[in-house]
Design a protein around this motif. Sequence first.
Motif, mmCIF file in Angstrom:
data_model
loop_
_atom_site.group_PDB
_atom_site.id
_atom_site.type_symbol
_atom_site.label_atom_id
_atom_site.label_comp_id
_atom_site.label_asym_id
_atom_site.label_seq_id
_atom_site.Cartn_x
_atom_site.Cartn_y
_atom_site.Cartn_z
ATOM 1 N N GLN B 14 0.836 -1.200 0.000
ATOM 2 C CA GLN B 14 0.000 0.000 0.000
ATOM 3 C C GLN B 14 0.874 1.254 0.000
ATOM 4 N N GLU B 15 0.372 2.280 -0.621
ATOM 5 C CA GLU B 15 1.060 3.560 -0.671
ATOM 6 C C GLU B 15 1.425 4.017 0.741
ATOM 7 N N GLY B 16 2.665 4.500 0.877
ATOM 8 C CA GLY B 16 3.119 4.995 2.171
ATOM 9 C C GLY B 16 3.836 3.958 3.025
ATOM 10 N N ARG B 17 3.619 2.666 2.689
ATOM 11 C CA ARG B 17 4.276 1.607 3.463
ATOM 12 C C ARG B 17 5.649 1.301 2.860
ATOM 13 N N ILE B 18 6.375 0.421 3.521
ATOM 14 C CA ILE B 18 7.692 0.024 3.030
ATOM 15 C C ILE B 18 7.566 -1.140 2.036
ATOM 16 N N THR B 63 17.022 2.364 -0.343
ATOM 17 C CA THR B 63 18.179 1.887 0.393
ATOM 18 C C THR B 63 18.446 0.446 -0.009
ATOM 19 N N VAL B 64 19.690 0.141 -0.295
ATOM 20 C CA VAL B 64 20.065 -1.240 -0.588
ATOM 21 C C VAL B 64 20.945 -1.747 0.553
ATOM 22 N N HIS B 76 15.016 -1.518 -0.155
ATOM 23 C CA HIS B 76 13.919 -0.980 0.631
ATOM 24 C C HIS B 76 13.459 0.333 0.006
ATOM 25 N N ILE B 77 12.169 0.468 -0.153
ATOM 26 C CA ILE B 77 11.595 1.705 -0.676
ATOM 27 C C ILE B 77 10.651 2.244 0.394
ATOM 28 N N VAL B 78 10.997 3.426 0.924
ATOM 29 C CA VAL B 78 10.194 4.018 1.982
ATOM 30 C C VAL B 78 10.076 5.536 1.783
ATOM 31 N N PRO B 79 8.878 6.104 1.752
ATOM 32 C CA PRO B 79 7.610 5.399 1.630
ATOM 33 C C PRO B 79 7.342 5.010 0.182
ATOM 34 N N SER B 80 6.613 3.955 -0.019
ATOM 35 C CA SER B 80 6.286 3.524 -1.381
ATOM 36 C C SER B 80 5.245 4.446 -1.993
ATOM 37 N N GLN B 81 5.385 4.661 -3.293
ATOM 38 C CA GLN B 81 4.467 5.521 -4.039
ATOM 39 C C GLN B 81 3.914 4.760 -5.238
ATOM 40 N N PRO B 82 2.718 5.104 -5.700
ATOM 41 C CA PRO B 82 2.155 4.408 -6.870
ATOM 42 C C PRO B 82 3.090 4.426 -8.087
ATOM 43 N N GLY B 106 13.666 -10.702 -11.867
ATOM 44 C CA GLY B 106 12.783 -9.561 -11.657
ATOM 45 C C GLY B 106 11.664 -9.822 -10.662
ATOM 46 N N THR B 107 11.244 -8.750 -10.001
ATOM 47 C CA THR B 107 10.087 -8.771 -9.107
ATOM 48 C C THR B 107 9.174 -7.632 -9.519
ATOM 49 N N ARG B 108 7.902 -7.967 -9.749
ATOM 50 C CA ARG B 108 6.939 -6.929 -10.127
ATOM 51 C C ARG B 108 6.330 -6.342 -8.870
ATOM 52 N N LEU B 109 6.549 -5.047 -8.666
ATOM 53 C CA LEU B 109 6.016 -4.339 -7.500
ATOM 54 C C LEU B 109 4.782 -3.556 -7.903
#
Lengths: 111, 113
Positions: B14-18, B63-64, B76-82, B106-109
């Motif tokens: 969800q948007e805003g989460r890690i 951050t890796v 890590h992606i914080v905060p996540s955005q659409p 690959g990973t589809r986010l």
Amino acid sequence: NAGVTQTPKFRVLKTGQSMTLLCAQDMNHEYMYWYRQDPGMGLRLIHYSVGEGTTAKGEVPDGYNVSRLKKQNFLLGLESAAPSQTSVYFCASSYSRAPLHFGNGTRLTVT
Amino acid sequence: DQQVKQNSPSLSVQEGRISILNCDYTNSMFDYFLWYKKYPAEGPTFLISISSIKDKNEDGRFTVFLNKSAKHLSLHIVPSQPGDSAVYFCAATMNTGFQKLVFGTGTRLLVSP
């Protein structure tokens, strides 16, 4: 600044036909690469070049040839296309030990 | 033999989460690692990298982390955005240079509002 440009964007070939994919970069990069991307396989290196007039084999070179006659161009040739070569092809360029810059890909279908 | 593995084909956040994307490698000779992001109908674009002499590298929201003993890295992606919704590729290379870059699958986010 176009970066890395690939032509064509799409192509459909019949088995046994030949074609050339063109890659052009305007960043004066020494290194250029051809990758293919297949579902569940990630990107795999076909051939690469470390400078004008040089080429080398990558992980999956069979069925492909390449040429680097000019520093800015890297050509990928398929002499006799096979259905197994249906894929998305990406060209990239870079300086030595620097992240690769990719083009937007060529989607090739071999029927 | 898949030397770089991304075992999660997809991830929904969800948007805003890690968002945490994982990557494992088998070749202990790899000394430089990169993450690329790919949108549909576009080529991969470089996101962030890390050398094996470090265990963390940060760039804004990204951050890796590198755990050499476990042969594992994570993004890590914080905060996540659409707009972060894309396919993320992990890649690794040795000191022989980037002509030997090995990519994961690959990973589809998907980041939902």
